[in-house]
Design a protein around this motif. Structure first.
Motif, PDB file in Angstrom:
ATOM      1  N   GLU A  57       0.832  -1.210   0.000  1.00  0.00           N
ATOM      2  CA  GLU A  57       0.000   0.000   0.000  1.00  0.00           C
ATOM      3  C   GLU A  57       0.864   1.257   0.000  1.00  0.00           C
ATOM      4  O   GLU A  57       0.602   2.206  -0.738  1.00  0.00           O
ATOM      5  N   ARG A  58       1.906   1.238   0.829  1.00  0.00           N
ATOM      6  CA  ARG A  58       2.797   2.400   0.891  1.00  0.00           C
ATOM      7  C   ARG A  58       3.539   2.583  -0.427  1.00  0.00           C
ATOM      8  O   ARG A  58       3.759   3.722  -0.877  1.00  0.00           O
ATOM      9  N   ALA A  59       3.917   1.486  -1.043  1.00  0.00           N
ATOM     10  CA  ALA A  59       4.613   1.557  -2.327  1.00  0.00           C
ATOM     11  C   ALA A  59       3.732   2.181  -3.397  1.00  0.00           C
ATOM     12  O   ALA A  59       4.194   2.990  -4.205  1.00  0.00           O
ATOM     13  N   ARG A  60       2.454   1.823  -3.384  1.00  0.00           N
ATOM     14  CA  ARG A  60       1.528   2.417  -4.362  1.00  0.00           C
ATOM     15  C   ARG A  60       1.406   3.915  -4.135  1.00  0.00           C
ATOM     16  O   ARG A  60       1.355   4.701  -5.093  1.00  0.00           O
ATOM     17  N   GLU A  61       1.356   4.330  -2.883  1.00  0.00           N
ATOM     18  CA  GLU A  61       1.246   5.764  -2.572  1.00  0.00           C
ATOM     19  C   GLU A  61       2.443   6.543  -3.100  1.00  0.00           C
ATOM     20  O   GLU A  61       2.319   7.713  -3.474  1.00  0.00           O
ATOM     21  N   LEU A  62       3.609   5.881  -3.135  1.00  0.00           N
ATOM     22  CA  LEU A  62       4.840   6.542  -3.574  1.00  0.00           C
ATOM     23  C   LEU A  62       5.154   6.265  -5.046  1.00  0.00           C
ATOM     24  O   LEU A  62       6.246   6.564  -5.512  1.00  0.00           O
ATOM     25  N   ALA A  63       4.181   5.709  -5.761  1.00  0.00           N
ATOM     26  CA  ALA A  63       4.320   5.441  -7.198  1.00  0.00           C
ATOM     27  C   ALA A  63       5.502   4.531  -7.508  1.00  0.00           C
ATOM     28  O   ALA A  63       6.180   4.686  -8.529  1.00  0.00           O
ATOM     29  N   VAL A  64       5.760   3.562  -6.633  1.00  0.00           N
ATOM     30  CA  VAL A  64       6.828   2.584  -6.876  1.00  0.00           C
ATOM     31  C   VAL A  64       6.443   1.699  -8.049  1.00  0.00           C
ATOM     32  O   VAL A  64       5.292   1.267  -8.183  1.00  0.00           O
ATOM     33  N   THR A  65       7.393   1.402  -8.902  1.00  0.00           N
ATOM     34  CA  THR A  65       7.110   0.632 -10.112  1.00  0.00           C
ATOM     35  C   THR A  65       7.801  -0.723 -10.153  1.00  0.00           C
ATOM     36  O   THR A  65       7.545  -1.516 -11.063  1.00  0.00           O
ATOM     37  N   VAL A  66       8.678  -1.028  -9.175  1.00  0.00           N
ATOM     38  CA  VAL A  66       9.403  -2.292  -9.207  1.00  0.00           C
ATOM     39  C   VAL A  66       9.816  -2.659  -7.784  1.00  0.00           C
ATOM     40  O   VAL A  66       9.962  -1.781  -6.919  1.00  0.00           O
ATOM     41  N   ALA A  67       9.980  -3.954  -7.528  1.00  0.00           N
ATOM     42  CA  ALA A  67      10.391  -4.431  -6.209  1.00  0.00           C
ATOM     43  C   ALA A  67      11.625  -5.312  -6.350  1.00  0.00           C
ATOM     44  O   ALA A  67      11.867  -5.923  -7.408  1.00  0.00           O
ATOM     45  N   VAL A  68      12.392  -5.398  -5.266  1.00  0.00           N
ATOM     46  CA  VAL A  68      13.647  -6.146  -5.300  1.00  0.00           C
ATOM     47  C   VAL A  68      13.906  -6.726  -3.913  1.00  0.00           C
ATOM     48  O   VAL A  68      13.431  -6.200  -2.902  1.00  0.00           O
ATOM     49  N   GLY A  69      14.658  -7.815  -3.858  1.00  0.00           N
ATOM     50  CA  GLY A  69      15.008  -8.427  -2.586  1.00  0.00           C
ATOM     51  C   GLY A  69      14.294  -9.735  -2.359  1.00  0.00           C
ATOM     52  O   GLY A  69      13.253 -10.019  -2.973  1.00  0.00           O
ATOM     53  N   ASP A  70      14.844 -10.559  -1.474  1.00  0.00           N
ATOM     54  CA  ASP A  70      14.278 -11.872  -1.213  1.00  0.00           C
ATOM     55  C   ASP A  70      12.846 -11.778  -0.699  1.00  0.00           C
ATOM     56  O   ASP A  70      11.992 -12.589  -1.064  1.00  0.00           O
ATOM     57  N   GLY A  71      12.574 -10.792   0.153  1.00  0.00           N
ATOM     58  CA  GLY A  71      11.213 -10.629   0.647  1.00  0.00           C
ATOM     59  C   GLY A  71      10.235 -10.271  -0.456  1.00  0.00           C
ATOM     60  O   GLY A  71       9.074 -10.709  -0.442  1.00  0.00           O
ATOM     61  N   ALA A  72      10.687  -9.489  -1.426  1.00  0.00           N
ATOM     62  CA  ALA A  72       9.828  -9.131  -2.560  1.00  0.00           C
ATOM     63  C   ALA A  72       9.504 -10.359  -3.400  1.00  0.00           C
ATOM     64  O   ALA A  72       8.372 -10.528  -3.870  1.00  0.00           O
TER      65      ALA A  72
END
Length: 225
Positions: A149-164
């Motif tokens: 949800e926070r990522a959407r608020e900040l217009a994040v377009t990609v994720a990285v890392g083992d947790g992602a």
């Protein structure tokens, strides 16, 4: 200057040697093993291994860089105790860097990115970085849905890392394959300015973000006759 980098904030137990000069940071040797149950057994031999690979002695080190987490209590303290002990024995500075920065900073390529590592308990440690790799939010710990949800608020377009990767279905973002775990070269780059300036070392305060899974009893249990 020859610099040792260690990180034990995730299942990847990492030791690396880099050369920090006025012109940049060059990787010299690296050992990384993914084993969430063997941080204490793995890190010291890996430090010995990277030193042997370049034919260096501990006394030739000029500084140490350590990932501060966030991460589980038991694993994270292995790297920080190792870094702090070597810093004291060798009388060289140790510098701390948020371990998530070692994932998010190198993954940023002109677009906002969410970096996440596995926090167990169906949670993630996470932070958001701008397109230049600067941390905007975090580090935090919580449910993947909260990070999403926070990522959407900040217009994040990609994720990285083992947790992602582990919670890709919840995050709903395209994934970057690497780095899956903190990149020691990136950790060194983020500490390089302090190293070059000869800044005083850090206290290496761990970013636990929550209480350890196992805690000591605070009261005596009643004994039945």
């Amino acid at each position: 200057m020859l610099v040792l980098v260690v990180d034990s904030s995730t299942p990847a137990v990492t030791a690396a040697l880099v050369e920090v000069t006025a012109d940049g940071v060059t990787s010299r040797a690296q050992r990384s093993t993914v084993d969430a149950r063997a941080h204490g057994e793995l890190l010291a031999p890996q430090v010995d291994g990277v030193l042997a690979e370049v034919g260096a002695r501990p006394a030739e080190l000029g500084a140490i860089v350590a990932g501060l987490g966030p991460g589980p209590f038991t694993g994270l303290r292995v790297g920080l105790v190792t870094a702090a002990t070597m810093s004291q024995v060798l009388d060289i500075p140790a510098y701390g860097v948020c371990s998530l920065d070692g994932i998010g900073h190198p993954a940023a390529a002109g677009e906002p990115v969410l970096a996440a590592s596995d926090a167990r308990r169906r949670e993630v440690y996470w932070a958001v970085y701008d397109g230049a790799g600067q941390r905007l939010v975090g580090p935090e710990v919580g449910a993947p849905s909260v990070a999403a949800e926070r990522a959407r608020e900040l217009a994040v377009t990609v994720a990285v890392g083992d947790g992602a990767h582990r919670y890709a279905d919840v995050l709903g973002l395209p994934l970057r394959a690497e780095p899956r775990y903190p990149d020691p070269h990136a950790l060194a780059v983020l500490a390089a300015e302090r190293i070059r300036a000869g800044a005083p070392g850090d206290p290496l305060t761990p970013l636990y973000l929550r209480r350890p899974d196992a805690v000591a009893a605070t009261a005596r249990k009643p004994v039945l006759p």
